[in-house]
Design a protein around this motif. Structure first.
Motif, PDB file in Angstrom:
ATOM      1  N   GLU A 208       0.822  -1.210   0.000  1.00 28.16           N
ATOM      2  CA  GLU A 208       0.000   0.000   0.000  1.00 28.16           C
ATOM      3  C   GLU A 208       0.856   1.262   0.000  1.00 28.16           C
ATOM      4  N   VAL A 209       2.058   1.179   0.538  1.00 24.89           N
ATOM      5  CA  VAL A 209       2.916   2.366   0.597  1.00 24.89           C
ATOM      6  C   VAL A 209       3.215   2.886  -0.804  1.00 24.89           C
ATOM      7  N   PHE A 210       3.338   2.007  -1.794  1.00 27.27           N
ATOM      8  CA  PHE A 210       3.578   2.449  -3.165  1.00 27.27           C
ATOM      9  C   PHE A 210       2.355   3.184  -3.713  1.00 27.27           C
ATOM     10  N   HIS A 211       1.182   2.704  -3.341  1.00 30.41           N
ATOM     11  CA  HIS A 211      -0.050   3.370  -3.766  1.00 30.41           C
ATOM     12  C   HIS A 211      -0.126   4.763  -3.162  1.00 30.41           C
ATOM     13  N   ARG A 212       0.271   4.883  -1.908  1.00 32.72           N
ATOM     14  CA  ARG A 212       0.254   6.189  -1.248  1.00 32.72           C
ATOM     15  C   ARG A 212       1.273   7.141  -1.868  1.00 32.72           C
ATOM     16  N   MET A 213       2.375   6.598  -2.344  1.00 28.32           N
ATOM     17  CA  MET A 213       3.375   7.427  -3.029  1.00 28.32           C
ATOM     18  C   MET A 213       2.803   8.026  -4.310  1.00 28.32           C
ATOM     19  N   GLN A 214       1.793   7.345  -4.868  1.00 27.74           N
ATOM     20  CA  GLN A 214       1.108   7.860  -6.057  1.00 27.74           C
ATOM     21  C   GLN A 214      -0.170   8.619  -5.674  1.00 27.74           C
ATOM     22  N   LYS A 215      -0.208   9.075  -4.414  1.00 28.96           N
ATOM     23  CA  LYS A 215      -1.319   9.877  -3.888  1.00 28.96           C
ATOM     24  C   LYS A 215      -2.659   9.136  -3.938  1.00 28.96           C
ATOM     25  N   ARG A 216      -2.590   7.807  -3.808  1.00 32.73           N
ATOM     26  CA  ARG A 216      -3.782   6.951  -3.719  1.00 32.73           C
ATOM     27  C   ARG A 216      -4.758   7.216  -4.868  1.00 32.73           C
ATOM     28  N   MET A 217      -4.246   7.145  -6.074  1.00 33.56           N
ATOM     29  CA  MET A 217      -5.090   7.389  -7.249  1.00 33.56           C
ATOM     30  C   MET A 217      -6.297   6.469  -7.287  1.00 33.56           C
ATOM     31  N   GLY A 218      -6.080   5.196  -6.907  1.00 33.45           N
ATOM     32  CA  GLY A 218      -7.163   4.219  -6.961  1.00 33.45           C
ATOM     33  C   GLY A 218      -8.288   4.497  -5.985  1.00 33.45           C
ATOM     34  N   TYR A 219      -8.035   5.379  -5.015  1.00 29.45           N
ATOM     35  CA  TYR A 219      -9.064   5.785  -4.055  1.00 29.45           C
ATOM     36  C   TYR A 219      -9.690   7.120  -4.462  1.00 29.45           C
ATOM     37  N   HIS A 220      -8.855   8.069  -4.851  1.00 33.78           N
ATOM     38  CA  HIS A 220      -9.354   9.410  -5.150  1.00 33.78           C
ATOM     39  C   HIS A 220     -10.203   9.469  -6.414  1.00 33.78           C
ATOM     40  N   VAL A 221      -9.995   8.524  -7.332  1.00 33.93           N
ATOM     41  CA  VAL A 221     -10.823   8.492  -8.534  1.00 33.93           C
ATOM     42  C   VAL A 221     -12.286   8.216  -8.175  1.00 33.93           C
ATOM     43  N   LEU A 222     -12.516   7.636  -7.012  1.00 33.57           N
ATOM     44  CA  LEU A 222     -13.877   7.375  -6.530  1.00 33.57           C
ATOM     45  C   LEU A 222     -14.293   8.383  -5.465  1.00 33.57           C
ATOM     46  N   LYS A 223     -13.335   8.873  -4.700  1.00 30.64           N
ATOM     47  CA  LYS A 223     -13.641   9.821  -3.620  1.00 30.64           C
ATOM     48  C   LYS A 223     -14.252  11.115  -4.159  1.00 30.64           C
ATOM     49  N   TYR A 224     -13.709  11.629  -5.256  1.00 28.68           N
ATOM     50  CA  TYR A 224     -14.209  12.912  -5.772  1.00 28.68           C
ATOM     51  C   TYR A 224     -15.682  12.837  -6.178  1.00 28.68           C
ATOM     52  N   PRO A 225     -16.096  11.866  -7.007  1.00 23.45           N
ATOM     53  CA  PRO A 225     -17.529  11.802  -7.349  1.00 23.45           C
ATOM     54  C   PRO A 225     -18.419  11.519  -6.136  1.00 23.45           C
ATOM     55  N   LEU A 226     -17.900  10.775  -5.140  1.00 22.44           N
ATOM     56  CA  LEU A 226     -18.671  10.565  -3.912  1.00 22.44           C
ATOM     57  C   LEU A 226     -18.904  11.897  -3.217  1.00 22.44           C
ATOM     58  N   ASN A 227     -17.853  12.690  -3.066  1.00 24.74           N
ATOM     59  CA  ASN A 227     -17.983  14.003  -2.441  1.00 24.74           C
ATOM     60  C   ASN A 227     -18.897  14.919  -3.241  1.00 24.74           C
ATOM     61  N   LEU A 228     -18.764  14.887  -4.565  1.00 28.78           N
ATOM     62  CA  LEU A 228     -19.608  15.721  -5.425  1.00 28.78           C
ATOM     63  C   LEU A 228     -21.081  15.398  -5.222  1.00 28.78           C
ATOM     64  N   SER A 229     -21.353  14.131  -4.910  1.00 30.06           N
ATOM     65  CA  SER A 229     -22.734  13.679  -4.715  1.00 30.06           C
ATOM     66  C   SER A 229     -23.223  13.880  -3.287  1.00 30.06           C
ATOM     67  N   GLY A 230     -22.371  14.425  -2.426  1.00 27.70           N
ATOM     68  CA  GLY A 230     -22.781  14.705  -1.051  1.00 27.70           C
ATOM     69  C   GLY A 230     -22.376  13.646  -0.051  1.00 27.70           C
ATOM     70  N   ILE A 231     -21.608  12.645  -0.489  1.00 29.71           N
ATOM     71  CA  ILE A 231     -21.196  11.558   0.405  1.00 29.71           C
ATOM     72  C   ILE A 231     -19.799  11.843   0.955  1.00 29.71           C
ATOM     73  N   TYR A 232     -19.726  12.077   2.252  1.00 33.46           N
ATOM     74  CA  TYR A 232     -18.452  12.382   2.897  1.00 33.46           C
ATOM     75  C   TYR A 232     -18.083  11.359   3.971  1.00 33.46           C
ATOM     76  N   THR A 233     -19.035  10.528   4.348  1.00 34.40           N
ATOM     77  CA  THR A 233     -18.746   9.456   5.297  1.00 34.40           C
ATOM     78  C   THR A 233     -18.247   8.261   4.495  1.00 34.40           C
ATOM     79  N   ILE A 234     -16.926   8.142   4.381  1.00 37.74           N
ATOM     80  CA  ILE A 234     -16.305   7.122   3.542  1.00 37.74           C
ATOM     81  C   ILE A 234     -15.299   6.323   4.364  1.00 37.74           C
ATOM     82  N   SER A 235     -15.465   5.019   4.408  1.00 35.92           N
ATOM     83  CA  SER A 235     -14.524   4.126   5.092  1.00 35.92           C
ATOM     84  C   SER A 235     -13.759   3.343   4.033  1.00 35.92           C
TER      85      SER A 235
END
Length: 269
Positions: A208-235
Protein backbone atom coordinates in the motif's frame (compact mmCIF):
# COMPACT_ATOMS: atom_id res chain seq x y z
CA UNK A 1 -25.88 -25.23 9.68
CA UNK A 2 -23.95 -23.61 12.52
CA UNK A 3 -26.98 -22.45 14.53
CA UNK A 4 -28.52 -25.92 14.36
CA UNK A 5 -25.23 -27.50 15.45
CA UNK A 6 -25.07 -25.18 18.45
CA UNK A 7 -28.70 -25.83 19.33
CA UNK A 8 -28.43 -29.62 19.15
CA UNK A 9 -25.14 -29.72 21.04
CA UNK A 10 -24.23 -33.15 19.71
CA UNK A 11 -20.54 -34.04 20.17
CA UNK A 12 -20.10 -30.89 22.30
CA UNK A 13 -18.65 -31.03 25.79
CA UNK A 14 -20.54 -29.49 28.70
CA UNK A 15 -18.28 -26.42 28.55
CA UNK A 16 -18.81 -26.07 24.80
CA UNK A 17 -22.57 -26.37 25.30
CA UNK A 18 -22.42 -23.55 27.80
CA UNK A 19 -20.56 -21.39 25.25
CA UNK A 20 -23.10 -22.32 22.58
CA UNK A 21 -25.95 -21.33 24.91
CA UNK A 22 -24.38 -17.92 25.53
CA UNK A 23 -23.87 -17.33 21.79
CA UNK A 24 -27.46 -18.29 20.92
CA UNK A 25 -28.84 -16.03 23.66
CA UNK A 26 -26.53 -13.09 22.83
CA UNK A 27 -25.92 -13.20 19.06
CA UNK A 28 -25.34 -9.47 18.52
CA UNK A 29 -23.08 -9.21 21.54
CA UNK A 30 -21.11 -12.27 20.41
CA UNK A 31 -20.22 -10.79 17.01
CA UNK A 32 -18.04 -8.11 18.65
CA UNK A 33 -16.33 -10.33 21.22
CA UNK A 34 -12.77 -11.61 21.08
CA UNK A 35 -11.92 -15.15 22.20
CA UNK A 36 -10.68 -13.75 25.51
CA UNK A 37 -13.90 -11.79 26.10
CA UNK A 38 -16.10 -14.76 25.22
CA UNK A 39 -14.01 -17.04 27.42
CA UNK A 40 -14.40 -14.67 30.36
CA UNK A 41 -18.18 -14.41 29.83
CA UNK A 42 -18.60 -18.20 29.66
CA UNK A 43 -16.03 -19.20 32.30
CA UNK A 44 -14.06 -21.13 29.70
CA UNK A 45 -10.77 -20.63 27.85
CA UNK A 46 -9.77 -19.20 24.44
CA UNK A 47 -8.46 -22.64 23.45
CA UNK A 48 -11.89 -24.18 24.11
CA UNK A 49 -13.55 -21.53 21.97
CA UNK A 50 -11.12 -22.18 19.11
CA UNK A 51 -11.91 -25.91 19.33
CA UNK A 52 -15.63 -25.13 19.25
CA UNK A 53 -15.10 -22.97 16.16
CA UNK A 54 -13.55 -25.91 14.34
CA UNK A 55 -16.19 -28.34 15.56
CA UNK A 56 -18.93 -26.33 13.88
CA UNK A 57 -17.00 -26.35 10.61
CA UNK A 58 -15.19 -22.99 10.66
CA UNK A 59 -11.50 -22.58 9.90
CA UNK A 60 -10.94 -20.20 12.80
CA UNK A 61 -12.78 -18.06 15.35
CA UNK A 62 -13.24 -15.05 13.06
CA UNK A 63 -14.73 -17.24 10.35
CA UNK A 64 -17.01 -18.82 12.98
CA UNK A 65 -18.33 -15.38 13.95
CA UNK A 66 -18.82 -14.34 10.34
CA UNK A 67 -20.69 -17.51 9.34
CA UNK A 68 -22.81 -17.42 12.48
CA UNK A 69 -23.88 -13.78 11.99
CA UNK A 70 -24.69 -14.36 8.33
CA UNK A 71 -26.86 -17.34 9.25
CA UNK A 72 -28.44 -15.48 12.16
CA UNK A 73 -29.40 -12.48 10.01
CA UNK A 74 -30.83 -14.77 7.35
CA UNK A 75 -32.88 -16.60 10.00
CA UNK A 76 -34.19 -13.29 11.34
CA UNK A 77 -35.15 -12.29 7.81
CA UNK A 78 -37.10 -15.50 7.25
CA UNK A 79 -38.88 -15.09 10.60
CA UNK A 80 -40.01 -11.61 9.55
CA UNK A 81 -41.27 -12.97 6.23
CA UNK A 82 -43.26 -15.69 7.95
CA UNK A 83 -44.89 -13.11 10.21
CA UNK A 84 -46.19 -11.40 7.09
CA UNK A 85 -47.13 -14.68 5.34
CA UNK A 86 -47.84 -17.04 8.29
CA UNK A 87 -47.94 -20.82 7.99
CA UNK A 88 -49.83 -22.94 10.50
CA UNK A 89 -50.44 -26.61 11.09
CA UNK A 90 -53.72 -26.14 9.23
CA UNK A 91 -51.96 -24.79 6.11
CA UNK A 92 -52.52 -27.03 3.11
CA UNK A 93 -49.98 -27.87 0.41
CA UNK A 94 -51.91 -25.51 -1.85
CA UNK A 95 -51.58 -22.69 0.73
CA UNK A 96 -47.83 -23.23 0.95
CA UNK A 97 -47.35 -23.31 -2.83
CA UNK A 98 -49.42 -20.14 -3.29
CA UNK A 99 -47.52 -18.35 -0.52
CA UNK A 100 -44.03 -19.03 -1.89
CA UNK A 101 -44.08 -16.36 -4.63
CA UNK A 102 -44.97 -13.70 -2.04
CA UNK A 103 -42.16 -14.86 0.25
CA UNK A 104 -39.75 -14.77 -2.67
CA UNK A 105 -40.83 -11.26 -3.62
CA UNK A 106 -40.44 -10.02 -0.02
CA UNK A 107 -37.02 -11.70 0.18
CA UNK A 108 -35.86 -9.93 -2.95
CA UNK A 109 -36.90 -6.57 -1.54
CA UNK A 110 -34.97 -7.20 1.68
CA UNK A 111 -31.85 -8.58 0.00
CA UNK A 112 -28.89 -6.23 -0.38
CA UNK A 113 -28.83 -4.70 -3.88
CA UNK A 114 -25.87 -6.23 -5.66
CA UNK A 115 -24.19 -5.11 -8.90
CA UNK A 116 -21.75 -7.50 -10.58
CA UNK A 117 -19.86 -5.54 -13.25
CA UNK A 118 -18.65 -8.72 -14.94
CA UNK A 119 -22.25 -9.62 -15.70
CA UNK A 120 -23.00 -6.24 -17.29
CA UNK A 121 -22.27 -4.85 -20.72
CA UNK A 122 -21.08 -1.38 -19.78
CA UNK A 123 -19.72 1.00 -22.44
CA UNK A 124 -16.07 1.90 -21.95
CA UNK A 125 -16.63 5.27 -23.63
CA UNK A 126 -19.50 7.73 -23.29
CA UNK A 127 -19.49 9.11 -26.82
CA UNK A 128 -21.95 11.87 -25.96
CA UNK A 129 -20.80 12.40 -22.40
CA UNK A 130 -23.61 13.29 -20.01
CA UNK A 131 -25.90 13.74 -23.02
CA UNK A 132 -25.79 9.99 -23.64
CA UNK A 133 -29.12 8.15 -23.53
CA UNK A 134 -29.81 6.35 -20.25
CA UNK A 135 -30.27 2.70 -21.21
CA UNK A 136 -32.34 0.17 -19.24
CA UNK A 137 -29.15 -1.31 -17.76
CA UNK A 138 -27.90 2.15 -16.81
CA UNK A 139 -31.26 3.00 -15.22
CA UNK A 140 -31.10 -0.23 -13.19
CA UNK A 141 -27.74 0.87 -11.76
CA UNK A 142 -29.10 4.30 -10.85
CA UNK A 143 -32.19 2.80 -9.21
CA UNK A 144 -30.16 0.42 -7.05
CA UNK A 145 -27.81 3.17 -5.92
CA UNK A 146 -30.73 5.47 -5.15
CA UNK A 147 -32.39 2.80 -2.96
CA UNK A 148 -29.22 2.06 -0.98
CA UNK A 149 -28.20 3.81 2.24
CA UNK A 150 -24.66 2.42 2.12
CA UNK A 151 -22.68 2.03 -1.09
CA UNK A 152 -19.98 -0.65 -0.96
CA UNK A 153 -17.32 -0.70 -3.69
CA UNK A 154 -14.97 -3.69 -4.01
CA UNK A 155 -12.40 -3.63 -6.80
CA UNK A 156 -8.77 -4.45 -7.69
CA UNK A 157 -6.08 -1.90 -8.54
CA UNK A 158 -3.75 -2.28 -11.49
CA UNK A 159 -0.88 0.19 -11.81
CA UNK A 160 -2.32 2.05 -8.82
CA UNK A 161 -5.68 2.74 -10.47
CA UNK A 162 -9.11 1.22 -11.10
CA UNK A 163 -9.81 -1.11 -14.01
CA UNK A 164 -11.51 0.18 -17.20
CA UNK A 165 -14.81 -1.50 -16.32
CA UNK A 166 -14.77 0.10 -12.85
CA UNK A 167 -14.05 3.52 -14.39
CA UNK A 168 -16.97 2.99 -16.76
CA UNK A 169 -19.19 2.15 -13.78
CA UNK A 170 -18.12 5.32 -11.96
CA UNK A 171 -19.00 7.40 -15.04
CA UNK A 172 -22.48 5.85 -15.19
CA UNK A 173 -23.18 5.71 -11.45
CA UNK A 174 -22.54 9.36 -10.60
CA UNK A 175 -24.97 10.79 -13.13
CA UNK A 176 -26.25 14.38 -13.16
CA UNK A 177 -29.75 14.93 -11.78
CA UNK A 178 -29.45 11.61 -9.93
CA UNK A 179 -26.32 11.89 -7.78
CA UNK A 180 -25.79 15.63 -8.09
CA UNK A 181 -27.28 18.60 -9.94
CA UNK A 182 -25.52 21.70 -11.20
CA UNK A 183 -28.87 23.10 -12.36
CA UNK A 184 -30.35 22.95 -8.87
CA UNK A 185 -27.03 23.76 -7.17
CA UNK A 186 -27.13 20.38 -5.41
CA UNK A 187 -23.52 19.26 -5.27
CA UNK A 188 -20.77 18.61 -2.73
CA UNK A 189 -22.24 19.19 0.76
CA UNK A 190 -25.70 19.66 -0.79
CA UNK A 191 -25.40 16.70 -3.17
CA UNK A 192 -28.47 14.61 -3.99
CA UNK A 193 -26.99 11.61 -2.19
CA UNK A 194 -26.32 13.53 0.98
CA UNK A 195 -26.96 11.21 3.92
CA UNK A 196 -25.63 8.08 2.27
CA UNK A 197 -22.31 6.57 3.31
CA UNK A 198 -19.73 4.61 1.36
CA UNK A 199 -17.35 1.75 2.06
CA UNK A 200 -14.41 1.14 -0.28
CA UNK A 201 -12.39 -2.09 -0.35
CA UNK A 202 -9.57 -2.42 -2.89
CA UNK A 203 -6.90 -5.04 -3.50
CA UNK A 204 -3.45 -4.73 -4.99
CA UNK A 205 -0.38 -6.84 -5.66
CA UNK A 206 2.11 -4.30 -4.35
CA UNK A 207 2.44 -2.79 -0.84
CA UNK A 208 0.00 0.00 0.00
CA UNK A 209 2.92 2.37 0.60
CA UNK A 210 3.58 2.45 -3.17
CA UNK A 211 -0.05 3.37 -3.77
CA UNK A 212 0.25 6.19 -1.25
CA UNK A 213 3.38 7.43 -3.03
CA UNK A 214 1.11 7.86 -6.06
CA UNK A 215 -1.32 9.88 -3.89
CA UNK A 216 -3.78 6.95 -3.72
CA UNK A 217 -5.09 7.39 -7.25
CA UNK A 218 -7.16 4.22 -6.96
CA UNK A 219 -9.06 5.78 -4.05
CA UNK A 220 -9.35 9.41 -5.15
CA UNK A 221 -10.82 8.49 -8.53
CA UNK A 222 -13.88 7.37 -6.53
CA UNK A 223 -13.64 9.82 -3.62
CA UNK A 224 -14.21 12.91 -5.77
CA UNK A 225 -17.53 11.80 -7.35
CA UNK A 226 -18.67 10.57 -3.91
CA UNK A 227 -17.98 14.00 -2.44
CA UNK A 228 -19.61 15.72 -5.42
CA UNK A 229 -22.73 13.68 -4.72
CA UNK A 230 -22.78 14.71 -1.05
CA UNK A 231 -21.20 11.56 0.41
CA UNK A 232 -18.45 12.38 2.90
CA UNK A 233 -18.75 9.46 5.30
CA UNK A 234 -16.30 7.12 3.54
CA UNK A 235 -14.52 4.13 5.09
CA UNK A 236 -11.63 2.53 3.20
CA UNK A 237 -9.94 -0.86 3.55
CA UNK A 238 -7.26 -2.49 1.45
CA UNK A 239 -5.62 -5.87 0.93
CA UNK A 240 -2.09 -5.50 -0.40
CA UNK A 241 1.01 -7.59 -1.13
CA UNK A 242 -1.03 -10.17 -3.04
CA UNK A 243 1.90 -10.83 -5.36
CA UNK A 244 4.20 -11.95 -2.56
CA UNK A 245 4.54 -15.71 -2.27
CA UNK A 246 5.09 -15.49 1.48
CA UNK A 247 1.43 -14.58 1.90
CA UNK A 248 -0.15 -17.97 2.49
CA UNK A 249 -3.83 -18.66 1.88
CA UNK A 250 -4.55 -18.89 5.60
CA UNK A 251 -3.08 -15.43 6.15
CA UNK A 252 -5.18 -13.95 3.35
CA UNK A 253 -8.29 -15.71 4.66
CA UNK A 254 -7.81 -14.08 8.05
CA UNK A 255 -7.28 -10.65 6.48
CA UNK A 256 -10.45 -11.05 4.43
CA UNK A 257 -12.42 -12.27 7.47
CA UNK A 258 -11.23 -9.30 9.55
CA UNK A 259 -12.17 -6.78 6.85
CA UNK A 260 -15.55 -8.44 6.34
CA UNK A 261 -16.36 -8.09 10.04
CA UNK A 262 -15.30 -4.43 9.97
CA UNK A 263 -17.54 -3.79 6.96
CA UNK A 264 -20.48 -5.47 8.71
CA UNK A 265 -19.98 -3.22 11.76
CA UNK A 266 -19.84 -0.12 9.56
CA UNK A 267 -23.11 -1.08 7.87
CA UNK A 268 -24.82 -1.60 11.23
CA UNK A 269 -23.57 1.66 12.78
Amino acid sequence: MIIETLQLGESLTSTEKNIAKFILENPLKFKDMSTEELAKATYSSPATIVRLSKKVGAKNYNTFKLLFIEEYLETEKIDELLKEEPLTKQSSISDIVNMLPNLYEHALKQTKLFIDLEQMNLPLILENGYHSTVTDEHQEILNKLEQSDTLIFIYPLYWFNVTPIMKSFIDLAFWPEYAFSFKKKRYFRKGLWKGKKAIIVYTQGEPEVFHRMQKRMGYHVLKYPLNLSGIYTISTYHIDNLNRSRNKNKTMDKVIDDITLKVIRKIEN
